[in-house]
Scaffold this active site. Sequence first.
Site, mmCIF file in Angstrom:
data_model
loop_
_atom_site.group_PDB
_atom_site.id
_atom_site.type_symbol
_atom_site.label_atom_id
_atom_site.label_comp_id
_atom_site.label_asym_id
_atom_site.label_seq_id
_atom_site.Cartn_x
_atom_site.Cartn_y
_atom_site.Cartn_z
ATOM 1 N N ASP A 403 0.675 -1.079 -0.077
ATOM 2 C CA ASP A 403 0.106 -0.086 0.094
ATOM 3 C C ASP A 403 0.744 1.237 -0.068
ATOM 4 O OD1 ASP A 403 -2.275 1.677 0.086
ATOM 5 O OD2 ASP A 403 -2.720 0.801 1.978
ATOM 6 N N GLY A 445 -5.312 3.591 -7.704
ATOM 7 C CA GLY A 445 -5.617 3.839 -9.065
ATOM 8 C C GLY A 445 -4.832 5.066 -9.711
ATOM 9 N N ASP A 466 -10.643 3.885 -1.024
ATOM 10 C CA ASP A 466 -11.405 2.774 -0.188
ATOM 11 C C ASP A 466 -12.927 2.891 -0.254
ATOM 12 O OD1 ASP A 466 -8.802 2.964 0.665
ATOM 13 O OD2 ASP A 466 -9.243 2.873 2.896
#
Length: 669
Positions: A403, A445, A466
């Site tokens: 992440d 994205g 999210d």
Amino acid sequence: MKKNIFTVLLALFFYLPFIKSQTAWLDKLNLSSMTCGWSTPQVDKSIDGNELSIAGEKFNNGIGTHSISTFLLNIDGKAKRFSAVVGLDDEANKQGSVEFYVLGDKKILWQSGVMRKGDLAKIIDVDISKVKKLGLLVTDAGDGLDYDHADWCNAKLEMSSKVDPKTLTAQIISKPYILTPPSPLKPQINGAKVFGVRPSHPFLYTIAATGKRPMTFAAENLPEGLSLDSKTGIITGKVDKKGNYEVKLIAKNSLGKAESNFKISVGSTICLTPPMGWNSWNCWAEAVDADKVKAAADAMIKTGLINHGWTYINIDDCWAIKPGSKDSLTSGLPRNKEGMINANKKFPDMPALTNYIHNKGLKIGIYSSPGPLTCADYTACYQHEQQDAERFAEWGFDYLKYDWCSYGNIAKDKTLETYEKPYQVMQDALNKVDRDIVYSLCQYGMGDVWKWGNDVGGNLWRTTGDINDSWTSMSGIGFNQAGHEKYSGPGHWNDPDMLVVGLVGWGPSLHPTRLTPDEQYTHISLWCLLDAPLLIGCDLSRIDKFTLNFLSNDEVLAVDQDPLGKQASRIYNEDGKQIWAKEMADGSKAVGLFYTGVESKAKDPADYFNWNKIPTKEKITLTASELGISGKFKVRDLWRQKDLGTFTDKFTTKVPYHGVVLVKVTPEK
Ligand code: GAL
């Protein structure tokens, strides 16, 4: 006449003081239908759980929400005034900008104008005495949702008559309804039909089969190096030789036998079908610990979900050391003397945990970031990528979610090269370990990751920010995936984020998903059509019947797991009705007919709400030509697992509001 007026006035004089007006505080109402573009509305707190605070002014009372947020109330002319103090919460950063609206029966009664961080709170006090439906709206002010932490402080309605404030919510109440028939007692083999593994890497695959127990398993033509436990159906070992192995899986019980073809592909590509499993974030967030992870694995077995192909148990953020933490459970040395990353005390023995999961025939995932810290400020991989890849492999992990988070502070610009770099570095590190680790990119994205995620070795990549358990969020994400289909395929999938079904809440306290039953059917149908990774985000140990039922529909899951791996395209989108179609390996098409309603296209503030009585069902027609077929075709309802008949040229069905009819269309030869 005069006498009459006198009597009325006298009566009013006596009784008026006793007709009490009542205050309905917003934070005391049933907020389950308040939508929120991120996270869930908070009572007497900001959306991040802090004290409500606007430009330094603190409030004890109110609702912390996030754009785009809607809340529709049935006032029915029984309220006099609406008042509140609103603004962007101080916890937001400069990117945040919102606009508050109060609407009465579609008309704008009050509008804040664009509000940013540091803007003084604005006072609302409007007459709503003639209003039947009151709409409270926070928009993103046209520039996206980032940091739109919006507060409705001291918000209240002065009611003109006594009403129970709980009845004010204008929500669509629909009860969960079960569609999936129970699995047959005879053996049935479910799950993926293809499986990829790299040569000489540990192999683990559990035959997913429903039916009466005891059951015995067999496999014909297993490649050399693999063996099957006939009691559990777990296949383990290592295959050294590259190649495609056509295997026959067999499951037997006292009632019969099932056989299924299964291809094991030993080569460079893994993750040949979208991963299916559980992830800790949407339920536990920072409250995750090893026991909760074990409980999820236990529940995966106990509920029988493993028999439908559910496999991964993924730990999300918050397992590492949190630098500067005052909590003894998460504080400590981030790394050992050799620089290897340490887990925190909530995960006292990682190898024991991964073993526990593997012994059940399940797989286990972990989470980190290319930055120095994860999104929740725990130690991450920056400048230790190779060591961490080795650590994850040595601990026994099968999946890594990586992440972006604090890498934002390292990245020098927004070029494609900068976006790709940290993901390539970790891919190179993962390539050097002798274990298959599914590589999940998470960077929301940026830089159209779907165009290059595969080039940096990603097996899946998040295409969005999210998700949360609101229609706005789920449908906004899901129905915006149109056009991404050409970038997805076996080994590399678009990831529209995890499932928001069952008990969710980003821990420690949980609530039932705020999606209606129809919205949940839409969620699962759409995710399967999109070939999305299916990661259940709820507390599996307390899963309810309804949720378990729709997560156990093998014909629906087969759409997601189809070996062709062709993501659906949107073939129709008019007037709040959408049709999505996906080519299947057997020559059929999986088709979702969705009635989204028009509000997802909202342009005017009033369009965000459903003011009128909501039509419960709408007719949607699918034509053969839209599907690129002609003549007769058979239609099967996948949720009900029922043939609907043979149709010529078109098929019309009624679809519930925010719901779906998911069918399989097979052209007749
Ligand atoms: C977010 C990510 C979430 C979750 C969270 C953990 O960036 O999108 O899915 O992983 O971080 O802090």
